[in-house]
Design a protein around this motif. Structure first.
Motif, PDB file in Angstrom:
ATOM      1  N   LEU A  42       0.849  -1.191   0.000  1.00 55.30           N
ATOM      2  CA  LEU A  42       0.000   0.000   0.000  1.00 55.30           C
ATOM      3  C   LEU A  42       0.885   1.242   0.000  1.00 55.30           C
ATOM      4  O   LEU A  42       1.953   1.252   0.620  1.00 55.30           O
ATOM      5  N   THR A  43       0.463   2.267  -0.687  1.00 59.79           N
ATOM      6  CA  THR A  43       1.224   3.514  -0.726  1.00 59.79           C
ATOM      7  C   THR A  43       0.378   4.656  -0.175  1.00 59.79           C
ATOM      8  O   THR A  43      -0.830   4.710  -0.387  1.00 59.79           O
ATOM      9  N   ALA A  44       1.039   5.549   0.535  1.00 56.84           N
ATOM     10  CA  ALA A  44       0.365   6.728   1.078  1.00 56.84           C
ATOM     11  C   ALA A  44       1.363   7.875   1.108  1.00 56.84           C
ATOM     12  O   ALA A  44       2.525   7.686   1.487  1.00 56.84           O
ATOM     13  N   ARG A  45       0.899   9.049   0.703  1.00 56.89           N
ATOM     14  CA  ARG A  45       1.763  10.227   0.673  1.00 56.89           C
ATOM     15  C   ARG A  45       1.430  11.165   1.819  1.00 56.89           C
ATOM     16  O   ARG A  45       0.270  11.423   2.119  1.00 56.89           O
ATOM     17  N   GLY A  46       2.477  11.697   2.431  1.00 52.54           N
ATOM     18  CA  GLY A  46       2.341  12.746   3.411  1.00 52.54           C
ATOM     19  C   GLY A  46       3.336  13.828   3.060  1.00 52.54           C
ATOM     20  O   GLY A  46       4.490  13.764   3.485  1.00 52.54           O
ATOM     21  N   LYS A  94       5.014   6.565   2.145  1.00 51.18           N
ATOM     22  CA  LYS A  94       4.951   5.403   3.036  1.00 51.18           C
ATOM     23  C   LYS A  94       4.532   4.181   2.236  1.00 51.18           C
ATOM     24  O   LYS A  94       3.501   4.180   1.566  1.00 51.18           O
ATOM     25  N   ASN A 137       1.476  -5.558   2.855  1.00 52.81           N
ATOM     26  CA  ASN A 137       0.048  -5.809   3.050  1.00 52.81           C
ATOM     27  C   ASN A 137      -0.304  -7.294   2.914  1.00 52.81           C
ATOM     28  O   ASN A 137      -1.249  -7.662   2.230  1.00 52.81           O
ATOM     29  N   THR A 175       3.563   0.247   2.691  1.00 53.09           N
ATOM     30  CA  THR A 175       3.120  -0.664   3.742  1.00 53.09           C
ATOM     31  C   THR A 175       2.960  -2.075   3.193  1.00 53.09           C
ATOM     32  O   THR A 175       2.176  -2.315   2.268  1.00 53.09           O
TER      33      THR A 175
END
Length: 267
Positions: free
Chosen positions: A11-15, A20, A24, A22
């Motif tokens: 999983l990808t997430a931008r801040g 990030k 999974n 993750t």
């Protein structure tokens, strides 16, 4: 909870400028299957080319960070005509490439460890530039207990901790708590479980605020000089610093320091 069969393996997430990634496969304790390693490799390669990403975090879903290689996947290949030899060789080559991608990545990579990290999962932690662990995390290279010595994890482990600490982990296969991992240098920080995400992101954002090209230059030089004899390391880093001194970021940063103002980093 098991992820749906169609769910992404990473999983990808931008801040902001922090990406990030993750793992999974919570239902499989985030074992590093061929498919999961392939997905992580693809994500890392993509981040290397993405100028908007400055720092990466590798985390994991579920109670385990990663239990290492997928032993069920490996065991199934013993039915091959060559008893799995070709598959095993390709698997370890793929894993070695993945770990080297992290070390050679142009951007800093931080491991965020919430649970157990064993065998190749411990190798993944050791391959990252920095590591922040929950006080509930535990680490081991337990291959000796099942007749498969953690030889490739040993490469990353022995480049992070002293020889005797590495050998103790490798020869006993015992699980060590997060505080011991901090003591021997396998992780940088240990925090309460509820503070893990916040502390890791705080560290990532602090690094992301530094001048981009300078960080890239420094990370590359750090790992390259480690592989050199002392005199060669000084000669190499002297050349690196000379080129760095001529770069726009150094000109701006030093000028700002001398002029007692905040630097305005070039993009």
């Amino acid at each position: 909870m098991n992820a749906p069969a169609t769910a992404p393996l990473v999983l990808t997430a931008r801040g902001g400028t922090v990406l990030k990634l993750t793992l999974n496969r919570a239902g499989a304790r985030n074992a590093l299957s061929v498919a999961l390693m392939g997905a992580l490799q693809e994500a890392l390669d993509g981040a290397a080319a993405d100028k908007s990403v400055r720092v990466l975090i590798i985390s994991a879903d579920g109670p385990a960070f990663s239990s290492g290689h997928d032993l069920k996947e490996m065991t199934a290949r013993r039915a091959d005509a060559d008893k799995g030899k070709a598959f095993f060789a390709a698997l370890f080559e793929q894993c070695s490439r993945l770990m080297q991608t992290i070390v050679r990545h142009p951007k800093p990579v931080i491991a965020q460890i919430q649970g157990i990290a064993t065998a190749a999962g411990c190798q993944l932690v050791a391959s990252c530039d920095l590591a922040v662990a929950s006080s509930a995390a535990r680490f081991a290279t337990p291959g000796v207990n099942i007749g498969l010595f953690c030889s490739t994890p040993m490469v990353a482990l022995s480049r992070n901790v002293s020889r005797k600490h590495a050998m103790e982990m490798l020869l006993t296969g015992e699980m060590i708590p997060a505080e011991d991992a901090l003591r021997i240098g396998l992780v940088n920080r240990v925090v309460a479980p509820e503070a893990l995400g916040t502390e890791t992101m705080r560290l990532a954002e602090q690094i992301a605020s530094k001048p981009r090209a300078t960080v890239k230059t420094g990370k590359e030089a750090f790992y390259r000089q480690l592989e050199m004899p002392l005199a060669d390391a000084y000669a190499y880093t002297s050349r690196v610093m000379t080129e760095n001194m001529l770069a726009a970021e150094a000109e701006e940063g030093i000028g700002a320091f001398v002029g007692k103002r905040e630097p305005r980093w070039p993009e």
